[in-house]
Design a protein around this motif. Structure first.
Motif, PDB file in Angstrom:
ATOM      1  N   GLN A 180      -3.782   4.417  -4.867  1.00  0.00           N
ATOM      2  CA  GLN A 180      -3.747   5.135  -6.149  1.00  0.00           C
ATOM      3  C   GLN A 180      -3.706   6.644  -5.924  1.00  0.00           C
ATOM      4  O   GLN A 180      -2.929   7.365  -6.571  1.00  0.00           O
ATOM      5  N   LYS A 181      -4.528   7.138  -5.016  1.00  0.00           N
ATOM      6  CA  LYS A 181      -4.571   8.577  -4.742  1.00  0.00           C
ATOM      7  C   LYS A 181      -3.239   9.076  -4.173  1.00  0.00           C
ATOM      8  O   LYS A 181      -2.784  10.177  -4.507  1.00  0.00           O
ATOM      9  N   PHE A 182      -2.627   8.263  -3.324  1.00  0.00           N
ATOM     10  CA  PHE A 182      -1.332   8.639  -2.753  1.00  0.00           C
ATOM     11  C   PHE A 182      -0.270   8.725  -3.843  1.00  0.00           C
ATOM     12  O   PHE A 182       0.524   9.681  -3.893  1.00  0.00           O
ATOM     13  N   ILE A 183      -0.242   7.761  -4.749  1.00  0.00           N
ATOM     14  CA  ILE A 183       0.746   7.754  -5.831  1.00  0.00           C
ATOM     15  C   ILE A 183       0.534   8.950  -6.760  1.00  0.00           C
ATOM     16  O   ILE A 183       1.491   9.605  -7.179  1.00  0.00           O
ATOM     17  N   ILE A 184      -0.717   9.237  -7.074  1.00  0.00           N
ATOM     18  CA  ILE A 184      -1.032  10.397  -7.916  1.00  0.00           C
ATOM     19  C   ILE A 184      -0.487  11.677  -7.289  1.00  0.00           C
ATOM     20  O   ILE A 184       0.112  12.519  -7.974  1.00  0.00           O
ATOM     21  N   LYS A 185      -0.689  11.830  -5.988  1.00  0.00           N
ATOM     22  CA  LYS A 185      -0.180  13.019  -5.301  1.00  0.00           C
ATOM     23  C   LYS A 185       1.341  13.101  -5.409  1.00  0.00           C
ATOM     24  O   LYS A 185       1.905  14.187  -5.642  1.00  0.00           O
TER      25      LYS A 185
END
Length: 322
Positions: free
Chosen positions: A57-62
């Motif tokens: 999720q954090k990677f996609i947000i970035k």
């Protein structure tokens, strides 16, 4: 004689230009790199509500931030949701975990998931929602199920498609929805649609699920025309000399093909009578196996699949405006 020759040559050029595949410029290296990251062992198969899923999720947000997509939820890309599995112990819902004594008597299990949603604003209030689920099967019997094709491929494609359209004029709002929990019942897509304001403005769902693996003939399917035959023309205009775009896998009476109408997140939209087109490939030897890794995708096919899908979105953006 020279005039006839010039007319003949001009005619050939017109015919050639009409049949020539459209040039779609994308960063293929970045596309492949993002798929490789999403299917890396470090994300532990991206199973719903597990640490690897939250890292994803954090990677996609970035990535959504890097593209510059607009947020939709209180200046936040993350749409968090909870789901309670009634009457089920945690070890029954998440069999990859070892049962612990203090959980053995719990009759309900609540888990937290999250969709990542971003948008490019169009000229109208009508919306095309482009979905791809990012969760997969996690770890089973000590093996990591990386899900490169299923569905790191669709998720990585979201970034490239958004990048392509971000500086282009578009008629429709393009919503990019990386959704969670598809593998256990499309919980993320369902939550997204249930909480979407002005649902009547969604004119189309384009769902990407397994678009990078074609071992034999390079064939990508677009399913949904059986239910929504009016969507055929924009797809027929797509040109590619590197893969075949086929229609099918959507007619319940066709005994020669499996019916994909309810096989992925587009089913949530279909049940709400929102038209869908689902891009995917048939089940292959690595489907839902630990061998579905970056090494087993077909890189050239994947790049071309994304270009074909971009053509489809461009065509639908114009066609659905009329």
């Amino acid at each position: 004689m020279k005039i006839r020759y010039l007319i003949f040559t001009a005619s050939l050029l017109i015919i050639w230009s009409c049949s020539k595949p459209k040039e779609i410029n994308i960063d293929s290296k970045k596309l492949l790199k993002n798929l490789q990251i999403l299917s890396n062992d470090s994300l532990e198969g991206r199973f719903f509500s597990k640490p690897g899923n939250y890292k994803t999720q954090k990677f996609i947000i970035k990535k959504f931030k890097d593209v510059g997509l607009q947020t939709m939820y209180q200046n936040n890309y993350l749409q968090e949701f909870s789901y309670t599995f009634k009457g089920q112990k945690r070890q029954d819902v998440f069999p990859i975990e070892k049962p612990t004594e203090n959980l053995s008597n719990v009759s309900d299990t609540t888990a937290i998931g999250g969709n990542i949603i971003g948008m490019l604003k169009g000229e109208t209030n009508k919306t095309i929602v482009i979905t791809a689920h990012f969760d997969h099967l996690g770890i089973k019997n000590g093996k990591i199920f990386n899900g490169a094709d299923d569905n790191a491929s669709g998720t990585a494609a979201l970034f490239t498609i958004a990048e392509y359209f971000k500086n282009k004029p578009i008629h429709h709002n393009l919503i990019f929805a990386a959704v969670d929990a598809e593998e256990i019942g499309s919980l993320g897509a369902e939550y997204f649609l249930q909480n979407f304001k002005n649902k009547e403005n969604i004119v189309l769902n384009i769902n990407l699920d397994m678009i990078s693996h074609s071992d034999y003939d390079p064939e990508l399917f677009a399913a949904g025309l059986y239910h929504y035959p009016n969507l055929r023309k924009p797809l027929e205009k797509i040109k590619s000399d590197k893969l075949k775009l086929l229609f099918g896998h959507d007619a319940p009476e066709n005994k020669e093909q499996s019916d994909w109408t309810f096989s992925s997140d587009h089913r949530v939209f279909h049940r709400e009578k929102i038209p869908f087109i689902y891009f995917g490939v048939p089940d292959h030897k690595d489907y839902h196996r630990s061998t579905d890794t970056y090494a087993t995708i077909n890189k050239g096919f994947y790049i071309e699949s994304v270009k074909v899908i971009i053509q489809a979105i461009e065509n639908f953006d114009v066609y659905l405006t009329d």
